[in-house]
Write an enzyme that holds these catalytic residues in place. Sequence first.
Site, PDB file in Angstrom:
ATOM      1  N   LYS A  21      41.070  44.912  39.609  1.00  0.00           N
ATOM      2  CA  LYS A  21      40.085  44.602  40.651  1.00  0.00           C
ATOM      3  C   LYS A  21      40.355  45.388  41.932  1.00  0.00           C
ATOM      4  O   LYS A  21      39.422  45.917  42.544  1.00  0.00           O
ATOM      5  CB  LYS A  21      40.156  43.090  40.906  1.00  0.00           C
ATOM      6  CG  LYS A  21      39.362  42.580  42.051  1.00  0.00           C
ATOM      7  CD  LYS A  21      39.239  41.082  41.964  1.00  0.00           C
ATOM      8  CE  LYS A  21      40.309  40.309  42.689  1.00  0.00           C
ATOM      9  NZ  LYS A  21      40.236  40.373  44.150  1.00  0.00           N
ATOM     10  N   GLY A  93      37.653  39.556  50.019  1.00  0.00           N
ATOM     11  CA  GLY A  93      38.356  39.924  51.252  1.00  0.00           C
ATOM     12  C   GLY A  93      38.614  41.419  51.296  1.00  0.00           C
ATOM     13  O   GLY A  93      38.565  42.046  52.360  1.00  0.00           O
ATOM     14  N   ARG A 121      38.090  32.943  56.043  1.00  0.00           N
ATOM     15  CA  ARG A 121      39.335  33.737  56.014  1.00  0.00           C
ATOM     16  C   ARG A 121      39.508  34.530  57.318  1.00  0.00           C
ATOM     17  O   ARG A 121      38.533  35.015  57.886  1.00  0.00           O
ATOM     18  CB  ARG A 121      39.325  34.648  54.783  1.00  0.00           C
ATOM     19  CG  ARG A 121      39.311  33.790  53.512  1.00  0.00           C
ATOM     20  CD  ARG A 121      39.436  34.612  52.271  1.00  0.00           C
ATOM     21  NE  ARG A 121      40.720  35.296  52.210  1.00  0.00           N
ATOM     22  CZ  ARG A 121      41.025  36.173  51.265  1.00  0.00           C
ATOM     23  NH1 ARG A 121      40.132  36.478  50.331  1.00  0.00           N
ATOM     24  NH2 ARG A 121      42.200  36.736  51.252  1.00  0.00           N
ATOM     25  N   ASP A 313      49.534  37.658  44.444  1.00  0.00           N
ATOM     26  CA  ASP A 313      48.422  37.054  43.700  1.00  0.00           C
ATOM     27  C   ASP A 313      48.893  36.294  42.471  1.00  0.00           C
ATOM     28  O   ASP A 313      48.115  35.577  41.843  1.00  0.00           O
ATOM     29  CB  ASP A 313      47.417  38.139  43.286  1.00  0.00           C
ATOM     30  CG  ASP A 313      46.677  38.693  44.495  1.00  0.00           C
ATOM     31  OD1 ASP A 313      46.659  38.020  45.547  1.00  0.00           O
ATOM     32  OD2 ASP A 313      46.124  39.804  44.400  1.00  0.00           O
ATOM     33  N   LYS A 340      44.297  32.656  51.463  1.00  0.00           N
ATOM     34  CA  LYS A 340      43.675  33.408  50.364  1.00  0.00           C
ATOM     35  C   LYS A 340      42.315  32.772  50.051  1.00  0.00           C
ATOM     36  O   LYS A 340      41.773  32.058  50.873  1.00  0.00           O
ATOM     37  CB  LYS A 340      44.600  33.423  49.145  1.00  0.00           C
ATOM     38  CG  LYS A 340      45.865  34.249  49.379  1.00  0.00           C
ATOM     39  CD  LYS A 340      45.528  35.711  49.550  1.00  0.00           C
ATOM     40  CE  LYS A 340      46.745  36.566  49.787  1.00  0.00           C
ATOM     41  NZ  LYS A 340      46.393  37.933  50.145  1.00  0.00           N
ATOM     42  N   ARG A 344      46.180  28.187  48.713  1.00  0.00           N
ATOM     43  CA  ARG A 344      46.772  28.124  47.368  1.00  0.00           C
ATOM     44  C   ARG A 344      48.029  27.264  47.300  1.00  0.00           C
ATOM     45  O   ARG A 344      48.386  26.785  46.228  1.00  0.00           O
ATOM     46  CB  ARG A 344      47.046  29.545  46.840  1.00  0.00           C
ATOM     47  CG  ARG A 344      45.754  30.269  46.498  1.00  0.00           C
ATOM     48  CD  ARG A 344      45.961  31.654  45.943  1.00  0.00           C
ATOM     49  NE  ARG A 344      44.679  32.197  45.494  1.00  0.00           N
ATOM     50  CZ  ARG A 344      44.447  33.487  45.269  1.00  0.00           C
ATOM     51  NH1 ARG A 344      45.413  34.379  45.453  1.00  0.00           N
ATOM     52  NH2 ARG A 344      43.269  33.893  44.854  1.00  0.00           N
ATOM     53  N   ARG A 388      41.987  32.398  40.902  1.00  0.00           N
ATOM     54  CA  ARG A 388      43.359  32.321  40.404  1.00  0.00           C
ATOM     55  C   ARG A 388      43.818  30.868  40.222  1.00  0.00           C
ATOM     56  O   ARG A 388      44.652  30.584  39.365  1.00  0.00           O
ATOM     57  CB  ARG A 388      44.314  33.101  41.311  1.00  0.00           C
ATOM     58  CG  ARG A 388      43.898  34.573  41.421  1.00  0.00           C
ATOM     59  CD  ARG A 388      45.002  35.536  41.637  1.00  0.00           C
ATOM     60  NE  ARG A 388      44.451  36.836  42.019  1.00  0.00           N
ATOM     61  CZ  ARG A 388      43.980  37.746  41.170  1.00  0.00           C
ATOM     62  NH1 ARG A 388      43.994  37.520  39.871  1.00  0.00           N
ATOM     63  NH2 ARG A 388      43.479  38.895  41.616  1.00  0.00           N
TER      64      ARG A 388
HETATM   65  C1  S3P Z   1      44.422  43.080  47.888  1.00  0.00           C
HETATM   66  C2  S3P Z   1      45.499  42.786  48.668  1.00  0.00           C
HETATM   67  C3  S3P Z   1      46.103  41.445  48.756  1.00  0.00           C
HETATM   68  C4  S3P Z   1      45.704  40.587  47.575  1.00  0.00           C
HETATM   69  C5  S3P Z   1      44.238  40.654  47.310  1.00  0.00           C
HETATM   70  C6  S3P Z   1      43.807  42.077  47.005  1.00  0.00           C
HETATM   71  C7  S3P Z   1      43.888  44.456  47.917  1.00  0.00           C
HETATM   72  O1  S3P Z   1      45.684  40.831  49.948  1.00  0.00           O
HETATM   73  O2  S3P Z   1      46.094  39.250  47.799  1.00  0.00           O
HETATM   74  O3  S3P Z   1      43.915  39.834  46.198  1.00  0.00           O
HETATM   75  O4  S3P Z   1      43.085  44.799  47.033  1.00  0.00           O
HETATM   76  O5  S3P Z   1      44.252  45.191  48.828  1.00  0.00           O
HETATM   77  P1  S3P Z   1      46.473  41.124  51.324  1.00  0.00           P
HETATM   78  O6  S3P Z   1      46.602  42.566  51.418  1.00  0.00           O
HETATM   79  O7  S3P Z   1      45.671  40.582  52.455  1.00  0.00           O
HETATM   80  O8  S3P Z   1      47.769  40.394  51.156  1.00  0.00           O
END
Ligand code: S3P
Length: 429
Positions: A21, A93, A121, A313, A340, A344, A388
């Site tokens: 992803k 996010g 968030r 994650d 998140k 979580r 998740r």
């Molecule tokens: C992600 C970074 C992580 C992760 C999210 C995907 C990314 O978040 O938890 O599921 O694709 O850069 P953070 O960078 O805010 O920790």
Amino acid sequence: MNKSILPAAKLQGHISVPADKSIAQRAALFSLLAEGRSEIKNFPPAQDPQTALQCIRLLGAEVIQEGSDVVITGPGRWNMKVPGQEIDCGNSGTVMRLLSGILAGAGIPATLTGDESLSSRPMMRIIEPLMQMGAEITSSEGGYPPLRIERNRELASVDFTLPVPSAQLKSCVLLAGLFGSNPTTVTETLPSRNHTETMLQLPVKQQGNKKIITVSRDHAVRPMKLHIPGDFSSAAFWLVAGSVLNDSEIRLSGTGINPTRSGALKVLERMGADISVTGERTSAGEPVADIVVRSARLKATSIQAEEVPDVIDELPVLSVAMACADGVSHIRGAGELRVKESDRLAAMEKMLHQSGVQIRTYEDGLTISGKPDARLLPGRYLSFHDHRIAMAAAILALKADGVSEIADAEAAAVSYTEFWDHLDILSYR
Ligand code: S3P
């Protein structure tokens, strides 16, 4: 959608987990920035990556999707168009934070919205550095979406040290810096996932424990040809399930094992898991391998702050592993889990408590007393609309001595559309 999950006697079989992803969303966003035709294979049907494709269309990319093959014709970073409507980032996010950096850097006025979870968030972490660079951004009170980015002049460069080890924040500032005449640097002391710097081939310098990444408008962003590897974060559910159920053996082919993502391998190995990683190869700069997991008796472990970014994650499903391990396990320095897709830590506390496992919650972690020899209690779990959490609940439910229910189980499709089918394929009762 409510899902009933029966306990499983064992899990056996061979699957390929869906494409990553994080890489898929970046492939979409970076193809928007590159002028010309990018070809992406194994693009996942999951909700977040599909959201990324919708968003780049609004900014002038042409997207043709045939099954898992996606061809994107990008306008290039200097020719993106002003979107004619709000940009809905859905649950993602990554899309909201990375796109904010791109739009602020390009000076394109736009409004970014998200679903209920994304709307709660924290965005101040990206608003502050972008405003420091000269962007004009407004948000809901306290720094929550929707975000309104105004047309602005060229952003100034910054030397930014990450206050939290967040790849989304790092990527946001780097992408804004990609539009500036002077070099912007981002420094991190605890490494977060490195897909952005790898895929954009940004210069990275290591100075002691500091990693410094530099970017400016002089850095070319070229169209890409990419085959997206399997998502380690999705594989982690099966690594835990295959470990904690007796007589199990699961083969996962073509899984990404980027070390900034696959810390769960180390954690599970430390817990005594029987995992073999073979056929290591590279796909588009990302290490990939085939993984086999077999049942094992797990023992307790501790995860501290330094290790958290590599397992961020996977912590929900690792706490399921801890619930089935011999002894008392600890997770600390993981306060980020509270912001998140859901809180979580609170979600895992409720889930494990219902299953009869002793759990204590702290502001930044959990202490879990494992029950390696007992079947757990069946539960009525809430996913909190968090993919998740829904999938972690399903793995926990396989170890119960009755039927469990998971409410809002469709959330799994945010990252793993085939999860429930894979669960059926692998489960023996
Ligand atoms: C992600 C970074 C992580 C992760 C999210 C995907 C990314 O978040 O938890 O599921 O694709 O850069 P953070 O960078 O805010 O920790």
